[in-house]
Motif scaffolding. Structure first.
Motif, PDB file in Angstrom:
ATOM      1  N   LEU A 143       0.827  -1.209   0.000  1.00 13.78           N
ATOM      2  CA  LEU A 143       0.000   0.000   0.000  1.00 13.78           C
ATOM      3  C   LEU A 143       0.861   1.259   0.000  1.00 13.78           C
ATOM      4  CD1 LEU A 143      -2.783  -1.110   2.503  1.00 13.78           C
ATOM      5  CD2 LEU A 143      -2.934  -0.979   0.011  1.00 13.78           C
ATOM      6  N   GLU A 144       1.992   1.216   0.733  1.00 11.94           N
ATOM      7  CA  GLU A 144       2.890   2.370   0.733  1.00 11.94           C
ATOM      8  C   GLU A 144       3.518   2.574  -0.634  1.00 11.94           C
ATOM      9  OE1 GLU A 144       5.629   1.600   3.879  1.00 11.94           O
ATOM     10  OE2 GLU A 144       4.311   2.421   5.434  1.00 11.94           O
ATOM     11  N   ALA A 145       3.821   1.470  -1.338  1.00 15.20           N
ATOM     12  CA  ALA A 145       4.382   1.581  -2.684  1.00 15.20           C
ATOM     13  C   ALA A 145       3.393   2.267  -3.625  1.00 15.20           C
ATOM     14  CB  ALA A 145       4.755   0.199  -3.216  1.00 15.20           C
ATOM     15  N   ILE A 146       2.102   1.956  -3.462  1.00  9.85           N
ATOM     16  CA  ILE A 146       1.077   2.614  -4.286  1.00  9.85           C
ATOM     17  C   ILE A 146       1.008   4.102  -3.942  1.00  9.85           C
ATOM     18  CG2 ILE A 146      -1.408   2.777  -4.721  1.00  9.85           C
ATOM     19  CD1 ILE A 146      -1.537  -0.266  -4.329  1.00  9.85           C
ATOM     20  N   ARG A 186      -3.322  10.185 -16.704  1.00  7.44           N
ATOM     21  CA  ARG A 186      -2.588   9.331 -17.652  1.00  7.44           C
ATOM     22  C   ARG A 186      -1.708   8.380 -16.831  1.00  7.44           C
ATOM     23  NH1 ARG A 186      -2.613  14.500 -19.878  1.00  7.44           N
ATOM     24  NH2 ARG A 186      -0.604  14.996 -18.901  1.00  7.44           N
ATOM     25  N   PHE A 187      -2.294   7.263 -16.402  1.00  8.25           N
ATOM     26  CA  PHE A 187      -1.587   6.305 -15.570  1.00  8.25           C
ATOM     27  C   PHE A 187      -0.649   5.455 -16.414  1.00  8.25           C
ATOM     28  CE2 PHE A 187      -5.649   6.651 -12.997  1.00  8.25           C
ATOM     29  CZ  PHE A 187      -5.082   7.442 -12.023  1.00  8.25           C
ATOM     30  N   GLN A 188       0.522   5.088 -15.824  1.00  6.11           N
ATOM     31  CA  GLN A 188       1.520   4.300 -16.534  1.00  6.11           C
ATOM     32  C   GLN A 188       1.949   3.042 -15.777  1.00  6.11           C
ATOM     33  OE1 GLN A 188       4.716   6.656 -18.333  1.00  6.11           O
ATOM     34  NE2 GLN A 188       3.603   8.514 -17.772  1.00  6.11           N
ATOM     35  N   GLY A 189       1.274   2.775 -14.684  1.00 10.25           N
ATOM     36  CA  GLY A 189       1.567   1.539 -13.957  1.00 10.25           C
ATOM     37  C   GLY A 189       2.887   1.548 -13.214  1.00 10.25           C
ATOM     38  N   ARG A 190       3.312   2.745 -12.790  1.00  8.36           N
ATOM     39  CA  ARG A 190       4.539   2.817 -11.997  1.00  8.36           C
ATOM     40  C   ARG A 190       4.521   4.058 -11.071  1.00  8.36           C
ATOM     41  NH1 ARG A 190       6.528   3.998 -17.311  1.00  8.36           N
ATOM     42  NH2 ARG A 190       7.180   6.171 -17.535  1.00  8.36           N
ATOM     43  N   ASP A 231       1.938   7.035 -10.396  1.00  5.16           N
ATOM     44  CA  ASP A 231       0.503   7.060 -10.711  1.00  5.16           C
ATOM     45  C   ASP A 231      -0.282   7.820  -9.645  1.00  5.16           C
ATOM     46  OD1 ASP A 231       0.767   5.745 -13.077  1.00  5.16           O
ATOM     47  OD2 ASP A 231      -0.122   3.859 -12.404  1.00  5.16           O
ATOM     48  N   ALA A 232       0.097   7.651  -8.384  1.00  2.99           N
ATOM     49  CA  ALA A 232      -0.597   8.362  -7.305  1.00  2.99           C
ATOM     50  C   ALA A 232      -0.439   9.863  -7.477  1.00  2.99           C
ATOM     51  CB  ALA A 232      -0.068   7.912  -5.949  1.00  2.99           C
ATOM     52  N   GLN A 233       0.780  10.296  -7.790  1.00  5.56           N
ATOM     53  CA  GLN A 233       1.018  11.724  -8.004  1.00  5.56           C
ATOM     54  C   GLN A 233       0.285  12.220  -9.231  1.00  5.56           C
ATOM     55  OE1 GLN A 233       2.758  13.836  -5.839  1.00  5.56           O
ATOM     56  NE2 GLN A 233       1.655  15.283  -7.128  1.00  5.56           N
ATOM     57  N   GLU A 234       0.256  11.376 -10.277  1.00  5.45           N
ATOM     58  CA  GLU A 234      -0.463  11.745 -11.498  1.00  5.45           C
ATOM     59  C   GLU A 234      -1.955  11.901 -11.221  1.00  5.45           C
ATOM     60  OE1 GLU A 234      -1.906  12.326 -15.414  1.00  5.45           O
ATOM     61  OE2 GLU A 234      -0.025  12.804 -14.371  1.00  5.45           O
ATOM     62  N   GLY A 235      -2.510  11.028 -10.396  1.00  3.88           N
ATOM     63  CA  GLY A 235      -3.923  11.124 -10.060  1.00  3.88           C
ATOM     64  C   GLY A 235      -4.250  12.427  -9.350  1.00  3.88           C
ATOM     65  N   VAL A 236      -3.382  12.810  -8.405  1.00  2.91           N
ATOM     66  CA  VAL A 236      -3.571  14.076  -7.683  1.00  2.91           C
ATOM     67  C   VAL A 236      -3.462  15.261  -8.638  1.00  2.91           C
ATOM     68  CG1 VAL A 236      -2.607  15.595  -5.923  1.00  2.91           C
ATOM     69  CG2 VAL A 236      -2.790  13.144  -5.486  1.00  2.91           C
ATOM     70  N   ASN A 237      -2.435  15.230  -9.498  1.00  2.00           N
ATOM     71  CA  ASN A 237      -2.233  16.324 -10.445  1.00  2.00           C
ATOM     72  C   ASN A 237      -3.410  16.455 -11.412  1.00  2.00           C
ATOM     73  OD1 ASN A 237       0.231  16.851  -9.271  1.00  2.00           O
ATOM     74  ND2 ASN A 237       1.406  15.706 -10.788  1.00  2.00           N
ATOM     75  N   ALA A 238      -3.891  15.302 -11.883  1.00  2.00           N
ATOM     76  CA  ALA A 238      -5.011  15.322 -12.827  1.00  2.00           C
ATOM     77  C   ALA A 238      -6.267  15.897 -12.186  1.00  2.00           C
ATOM     78  CB  ALA A 238      -5.276  13.911 -13.345  1.00  2.00           C
ATOM     79  N   PHE A 239      -6.487  15.536 -10.919  1.00  2.00           N
ATOM     80  CA  PHE A 239      -7.659  16.070 -10.212  1.00  2.00           C
ATOM     81  C   PHE A 239      -7.552  17.584 -10.068  1.00  2.00           C
ATOM     82  CE2 PHE A 239      -9.742  17.351  -6.246  1.00  2.00           C
ATOM     83  CZ  PHE A 239     -11.029  16.873  -6.471  1.00  2.00           C
ATOM     84  N   ARG A 240      -6.365  18.068  -9.710  1.00  2.00           N
ATOM     85  CA  ARG A 240      -6.174  19.500  -9.534  1.00  2.00           C
ATOM     86  C   ARG A 240      -6.319  20.250 -10.851  1.00  2.00           C
ATOM     87  NH1 ARG A 240      -0.753  19.130  -5.710  1.00  2.00           N
ATOM     88  NH2 ARG A 240      -1.814  18.680  -3.725  1.00  2.00           N
TER      89      ARG A 240
END
Length: 244
Positions: free
Chosen positions: A217-220, A240-244, A225-234
């Motif tokens: 869970l910490e790796a996720i 644009r997830f890339q699985g890493r 991708d986690a940072q991308e999700g936050v950026n996309a929401f903002r």
């Protein structure tokens, strides 16, 4: 380097290299051990030996002057699953997280000076990891040892099966290396399957289940991708997830 990794003839020798601090675990050691377990699991090495520099102490646990944080990530067979045999070669003080590393190693070779101490009940701190002691020792003996915080001698640890073999002081790594060579020449697929099936047969404590899941869970949470999700929401756009 606080942790050394040497590879020779299919055997990885992993050494905590802080003899002047009795090989206490600080952040550098914790990270070094985590990296070593990842490297071993992904390498062509067939057997690993974990030891500490010198003969006075295998490891005295966390460095109280430079706390390592998530000590559990440094343990063998814990944060980094591995179906290849891991041998602990210990001497002198084996305390706290040092005792936990011995517990979670597959085989323990100890010098006659080894003294196993788990002091958490005396200091009022406990992360739950040693709750898995029944996999390596009888319940009553293990409960007495962990709840009193009293030292267990190398001889007693050998008598109850916690330690596989005793050696003179200074010979523990040589003995572990001799054993590792015997294992390394055998069929790797058979050796790894034997360990995997044996681990699946042993009892697992709640912490055995909790900490590996926590690592995933910490790796996720720390992923791109986690940072991308936050950026996309903002930015109000599709991620644009890339699985890493």
């Amino acid at each position: 380097m606080s942790v050394l990794y040497e590879s020779n003839e299919g055997i990885a020798l992993i050494t905590i290299d802080r003899a002047d601090k009795r090989n206490a675990i600080n952040p550098a050691v914790a990270q070094g051990l985590t990296d070593a377990w990842v490297r071993f699991a992904e390498s062509d090495d067939l057997v690993a030996i974990l030891t500490g520099a010198g003969n006075d102490a295998f490891c005295v646990g966390a460095d109280l002057k430079d706390l390592p944080g998530e000590v559990w990530q440094a343990l063998p067979n814990f944060a980094v699953p591995c179906d290849k045999p891991i041998i602990a070669a210990v001497s002198g003080y084996v305390i706290g997280a040092g005792a936990s590393m011995a517990l979670y190693s597959d085989i323990v070779i100890a010098s006659e000076s080894a003294s196993f101490i788990y002091p958490e009940a005396k200091v009022g701190m406990f992360q739950g990891i040693m709750g898995g002691f029944p996999k390596k020792m009888p319940f009553g003996v293990g409960l007495e040892w962990t709840t009193t915080g009293e030292p267990m001698s190398a001889q007693r640890a050998y008598e109850i099966g916690f330690v596989n073999k005793l050696t003179p002081v200074g010979e523990q790594v040589n003995e572990a290396m001799a054993l590792a060579r015997k294992i390394a020449v055998n069929a790797p697929l058979v050796v790894r399957t034997m360990k995997r099936l044996a681990l699946e047969t042993l009892p697992r404590s709640p912490m055995d289940e909790f900490y590996p899941q926590k690592r995933r869970l910490e790796a996720i949470a720390q992923s791109q991708d986690a940072q991308e999700g936050v950026n996309a929401f903002r930015e109000k756009r599709p991620p644009r997830f890339q699985g890493r």
